[in-house]
Scaffold this motif. Structure first.
Motif, mmCIF file in Angstrom:
data_model
loop_
_atom_site.group_PDB
_atom_site.id
_atom_site.type_symbol
_atom_site.label_atom_id
_atom_site.label_comp_id
_atom_site.label_asym_id
_atom_site.label_seq_id
_atom_site.Cartn_x
_atom_site.Cartn_y
_atom_site.Cartn_z
ATOM 1 N N ILE A 35 -10.904 95.773 8.885
ATOM 2 C CA ILE A 35 -10.760 94.309 8.912
ATOM 3 C C ILE A 35 -11.715 93.704 9.936
ATOM 4 O O ILE A 35 -12.376 92.692 9.663
ATOM 5 C CB ILE A 35 -9.295 93.920 9.230
ATOM 6 C CG1 ILE A 35 -8.390 94.238 8.037
ATOM 7 C CG2 ILE A 35 -9.188 92.443 9.620
ATOM 8 C CD1 ILE A 35 -6.894 94.157 8.336
ATOM 9 N N ARG A 36 -11.809 94.334 11.110
ATOM 10 C CA ARG A 36 -12.690 93.786 12.156
ATOM 11 C C ARG A 36 -14.136 93.803 11.688
ATOM 12 O O ARG A 36 -14.880 92.847 11.921
ATOM 13 C CB ARG A 36 -12.513 94.569 13.450
ATOM 14 C CG ARG A 36 -11.167 94.247 14.038
ATOM 15 C CD ARG A 36 -11.015 94.557 15.517
ATOM 16 N NE ARG A 36 -9.633 94.226 15.883
ATOM 17 C CZ ARG A 36 -8.683 95.114 16.174
ATOM 18 N NH1 ARG A 36 -8.958 96.399 16.209
ATOM 19 N NH2 ARG A 36 -7.460 94.724 16.462
ATOM 20 N N GLU A 37 -14.530 94.886 11.011
ATOM 21 C CA GLU A 37 -15.907 94.967 10.529
ATOM 22 C C GLU A 37 -16.152 93.924 9.432
ATOM 23 O O GLU A 37 -17.161 93.223 9.448
ATOM 24 C CB GLU A 37 -16.190 96.378 9.996
ATOM 25 C CG GLU A 37 -17.680 96.586 9.771
ATOM 26 C CD GLU A 37 -17.999 97.975 9.255
ATOM 27 O OE1 GLU A 37 -17.271 98.934 9.605
ATOM 28 O OE2 GLU A 37 -18.982 98.087 8.500
ATOM 29 N N ALA A 38 -15.197 93.814 8.504
ATOM 30 C CA ALA A 38 -15.355 92.844 7.404
ATOM 31 C C ALA A 38 -15.442 91.425 7.959
ATOM 32 O O ALA A 38 -16.261 90.620 7.508
ATOM 33 C CB ALA A 38 -14.183 92.965 6.434
ATOM 34 N N ALA A 39 -14.623 91.124 8.959
ATOM 35 C CA ALA A 39 -14.648 89.782 9.558
ATOM 36 C C ALA A 39 -15.988 89.554 10.251
ATOM 37 O O ALA A 39 -16.607 88.499 10.078
ATOM 38 C CB ALA A 39 -13.498 89.633 10.550
ATOM 39 N N GLY A 40 -16.448 90.543 11.002
ATOM 40 C CA GLY A 40 -17.733 90.422 11.697
ATOM 41 C C GLY A 40 -18.865 90.140 10.729
ATOM 42 O O GLY A 40 -19.693 89.246 10.958
ATOM 43 N N GLU A 41 -18.886 90.885 9.618
ATOM 44 C CA GLU A 41 -19.935 90.685 8.603
ATOM 45 C C GLU A 41 -19.879 89.284 8.018
ATOM 46 O O GLU A 41 -20.895 88.714 7.631
ATOM 47 C CB GLU A 41 -19.775 91.710 7.464
ATOM 48 C CG GLU A 41 -20.291 93.089 7.818
ATOM 49 C CD GLU A 41 -19.865 94.145 6.801
ATOM 50 O OE1 GLU A 41 -19.298 93.792 5.745
ATOM 51 O OE2 GLU A 41 -20.096 95.335 7.103
ATOM 52 N N ALA A 42 -18.646 88.735 7.924
ATOM 53 C CA ALA A 42 -18.486 87.392 7.348
ATOM 54 C C ALA A 42 -18.702 86.297 8.396
ATOM 55 O O ALA A 42 -18.593 85.112 8.092
ATOM 56 C CB ALA A 42 -17.088 87.271 6.735
ATOM 57 N N GLY A 43 -18.942 86.696 9.637
ATOM 58 C CA GLY A 43 -19.159 85.715 10.700
ATOM 59 C C GLY A 43 -17.868 85.156 11.259
ATOM 60 O O GLY A 43 -17.839 84.038 11.785
ATOM 61 N N ALA A 44 -16.790 85.938 11.146
ATOM 62 C CA ALA A 44 -15.493 85.479 11.644
ATOM 63 C C ALA A 44 -14.953 86.452 12.685
ATOM 64 O O ALA A 44 -15.415 87.587 12.796
ATOM 65 C CB ALA A 44 -14.495 85.383 10.495
#
Ligand code: DQA
Length: 142
Positions: A35-44
């Motif tokens: 989740i942290r990686e996915a959020a980071g990639e999305a700019g969140a």
């Protein structure tokens, strides 16, 4: 940076141990990293919360007012029993996306109804971890 709150309900902390034929072998720690990686990639920025208690989840949703621009929620078994959780989501008015790891539409009859759905802008199920990524993407596009 957009802040998202990711809430997981009862027994999600036992991922990996728990019915791996349904939920997979990856752990809750793996899910948090994903989740942290996915959020980071999305700019969140994703802040994750897990509880086995309905009231604690309601408290967390209430505290989210003014602090988060979106909520990703897997209420787990409370999906099928809780009216307090969707009431809290409606009360705070933060856009929320409901996620389920498994395909709740093709499991036991009692899992087919979700009280949470009507308080969410979308429901994603049966996609495993990927469902959380899709939910983050959806909230970021609003
Ligand atoms: C779940 C589905 C629920 O029916 C179940 O009680 C869970 C997990 C899922 O992610 O597939 O605990 O929400």
């Amino acid at each position: 940076m957009k802040k998202l709150l990711v809430i997981n309900g009862p027994n999600i902390n036992l991922l990996g141990l728990r019915e791996p034929e349904i939920y997979g072998v990856r752990t809750y720690a793996d899910l948090l990293a994903y989740i942290r990686e996915a959020a980071g990639e999305a700019g969140a920025e994703a802040v994750c919360f897990q509880s086995n208690c309905e009231g604690a989840i309601v408290d967390e949703i209430q505290k989210a007012r003014g602090a988060y621009c979106g909520i990703v929620i897997n209420p787990a078994a409370y999906t099928h029993t809780s009216i307090a959780i969707p009431d809290a989501l409606k009360a705070v008015g933060i856009p929320a996306v409901e996620v389920h790891l498994s395909d709740i539409s093709s499991r036991e009859e009692y899992r087919r109804h979700s009280y949470t759905t009507e308080a969410c802008v979308a429901t994603i199920f049966g996609k495993g971890f990927e469902g959380y990524k899709q939910a983050i993407g959806l909230l970021m596009s609003l």
